[in-house]
Design a protein around this motif. Structure first.
Motif, PDB file in Angstrom:
ATOM      1  N   UNK A 108      34.747  23.146  -5.952  1.00 30.42           N
ATOM      2  CA  UNK A 108      36.003  22.518  -6.330  1.00 30.42           C
ATOM      3  C   UNK A 108      36.189  21.209  -5.584  1.00 30.42           C
ATOM      4  N   UNK A 109      35.899  21.184  -4.302  1.00 27.98           N
ATOM      5  CA  UNK A 109      36.083  19.969  -3.504  1.00 27.98           C
ATOM      6  C   UNK A 109      35.188  18.839  -4.002  1.00 27.98           C
ATOM      7  N   UNK A 114      34.747  13.714  -6.911  1.00 30.78           N
ATOM      8  CA  UNK A 114      34.099  12.919  -7.974  1.00 30.78           C
ATOM      9  C   UNK A 114      35.134  12.385  -8.957  1.00 30.78           C
ATOM     10  N   UNK A 115      36.105  13.200  -9.316  1.00 26.66           N
ATOM     11  CA  UNK A 115      37.162  12.733 -10.221  1.00 26.66           C
ATOM     12  C   UNK A 115      38.013  11.647  -9.568  1.00 26.66           C
ATOM     13  N   UNK A 116      38.312  11.799  -8.288  1.00 32.94           N
ATOM     14  CA  UNK A 116      39.081  10.767  -7.592  1.00 32.94           C
ATOM     15  C   UNK A 116      38.330   9.438  -7.602  1.00 32.94           C
TER      16      UNK A 116
END
Length: 173
Positions: A108-109, A114-116
């Motif tokens: 999850x982290x 990656x999305x950030x």
């Protein structure tokens, strides 16, 4: 005393001996033989194909009416029922571990990081587009009008970005 061979290829299928099958399910050989009398499929004398056994046990449990109270069943049926539930859970656990080992799942982290990064780049690109449009329209309109259009586009992009994410949570419009 001869040691029992536990695995054998029969008809192209990897089969388990009665002893190995009993160990796999945590039951006695006598219990496995009783399953045979109840219709559990067997490949040949003393050898069982595990997928067929699991399917048989699953079907046996599915034939149980929905309104039957497990706790009121005879203890032998309860044992078979709970053993099947355990084997299903163990199979699901093993499938999950294999999927994680294959890389089918992400931490999850890592996904959040990656999305950030992606959205920071997206925001910079979208806002950089504003300046490019301003430069591209400058030869066709006066400087004041070019700045006004540039500011209007910047406001629109900022509004869109704010609507898309508020406090890190996607917001429906």
């Amino acid at each position: 005393m001869a040691k029992e061979v536990g695995v054998k290829i029969i008809e192209g299928k990897t089969c388990l001996s009665t002893g190995f099958l009993a160990d796999a399910f945590g039951v006695t050989k006598k219990t496995v033989n009783q399953w045979e009398k109840k219709g559990c499929p067997k490949i040949s004398h003393g050898y069982w194909y595990l997928p067929d056994v699991l399917k048989w046990r699953d079907e046996a449990n599915r034939q149980m009416p929905e309104d039957v109270d497990i706790e009121t069943m005879p203890i032998t049926y309860q044992k078979v029922f709970y053993e099947t539930q355990l084997k299903k859970a163990q199979t699901e656990n093993a499938d999950l571990k294999n999927a994680i080992a294959r890389g089918d799942y992400l931490l999850k982290s890592d996904a959040i990081a990656e999305l950030e990064r992606y959205f920071i780049i997206f925001k910079r690109s979208a806002l950089g587009l504003v300046s490019k449009i301003g430069v591209d329209i400058a030869p066709y309109v006066d400087e004041v009008e070019a700045r006004r259009v540039e500011n209007k586009i910047r406001e629109t992009i900022n509004d869109a970005l704010e609507q898309f994410a508020e406090n890190g949570i996607c917001k429906e419009t």
